[in-house]
Scaffold this active site. Structure first.
Site, short mmCIF file in Angstrom:
data_model
loop_
_atom_site.label_atom_id
_atom_site.label_comp_id
_atom_site.label_asym_id
_atom_site.label_seq_id
_atom_site.Cartn_x
_atom_site.Cartn_y
_atom_site.Cartn_z
N SER A 1 -1.41 6.52 -1.89
CA SER A 1 -0.06 5.93 -1.84
C SER A 1 0.78 6.41 -3.02
O SER A 1 1.95 6.77 -2.85
CB SER A 1 -0.14 4.40 -1.84
OG SER A 1 -0.78 3.92 -0.68
N ARG B 1 4.08 1.47 -9.26
CA ARG B 1 3.47 0.29 -8.65
C ARG B 1 4.52 -0.64 -8.07
O ARG B 1 4.29 -1.29 -7.04
CB ARG B 1 2.59 -0.45 -9.66
CG ARG B 1 1.62 -1.41 -8.97
CD ARG B 1 0.55 -1.89 -9.90
NE ARG B 1 -0.49 -2.59 -9.15
CZ ARG B 1 -1.76 -2.21 -9.09
NH1 ARG B 1 -2.15 -1.12 -9.74
NH2 ARG B 1 -2.64 -2.89 -8.39
N HIS C 1 5.33 0.90 -4.84
CA HIS C 1 4.20 0.70 -3.94
C HIS C 1 4.20 -0.72 -3.37
O HIS C 1 3.92 -0.94 -2.19
CB HIS C 1 2.90 0.97 -4.69
CG HIS C 1 1.66 0.69 -3.91
ND1 HIS C 1 0.95 -0.48 -4.05
CD2 HIS C 1 1.01 1.42 -2.97
CE1 HIS C 1 -0.10 -0.45 -3.22
NE2 HIS C 1 -0.09 0.69 -2.57
#
Length: 211
Positions: free
Chosen positions: A11, A37, A40
């Site tokens: 990812s 993050r 994500h």
């Protein structure tokens, strides 16, 4: 298997590939980890444009986390998002300020704001995550400004919404507190959790690499 699940690693690779060239240029490793993050966790590539870091904010956060500083959140949901990574890494205490709050909000106030005052006194030098309650962020800033509590090690200020949110983020930006902000109306428990989880991961990997 390493520290990261293969799906998470893939990812991050896809996110970096999808971002315009140079988007992450100039960011430190830990700042880059936080941004990736957050994207994500939100699925929103444009979010990178709203993230701001004060000078050395991530480094101060890494140092505090590796020293097992407590982590305070404004909601139980944010605490739940952080607790597994804390257990997996340094074992930091993770608590919601609502643990100190009354059962009902006071007139003209919020439970999170009341709880924040007591939580800051109980855990000086904590990392403070605010993803939902701008009133709690304002209370924190006032308590620090008036020297009623010690400054937190790091404030991750990402309250979500439209009432008082922009103002509280602007007040945080004007303060001298170490901070990671998401400007605008976006934020939430998942995003503040993602930000501190990125720092916990980086601090743990850095420690492992130094052994």
């Amino acid at each position: 298997m390493g520290f990261d699940h293969p799906i998470f690693s893939e990812s991050l690779r896809l996110i970096e590939a999808a971002l315009p060239e140079g988007t992450l240029q100039g960011l430190s490793v830990s700042e880059r980890d936080v941004v990736l993050r957050l994207i994500h966790s939100s699925g929103d590539l444009s979010l990178v444009q709203g993230v701001s870091f004060s000078d050395q904010a991530c480094e101060l956060g890494l140092r505090a986390l590796s020293a097992q500083a407590p982590i305070l959140t404004d909601t139980a949901m944010a605490a739940a998002a952080v607790a597994p990574m804390a257990r997996r890494t340094f074992g930091n205490v993770v608590r919601s300020v609502l643990d100190w709050a009354p059962d009902r909000a006071p007139e003209g106030g919020t439970r999170a704001a009341v709880g924040m005052q007591q939580a800051l006194r109980a855990h000086p030098g904590a990392l403070v995550l605010i993803g939902s309650a701008p009133t709690a962020l304002e209370l924190l800033l006032e308590q620090v400004r008036s020297s009623q509590v010690a400054p937190p090690a790091l404030v991750i200020g990402m309250p979500v919404g439209f009432v008082g949110v922009a103002e509280s983020k602007a007040h945080l930006a004007a303060s001298e507190l170490p901070q990671i902000r998401l400007d605008g109306s976006r934020g939430g428990a998942g995003l503040v959790g993602a930000a501190v989880n990125a720092l916990l991961r980086r601090a743990w990997l850095d420690q492992a690499a130094s052994v």
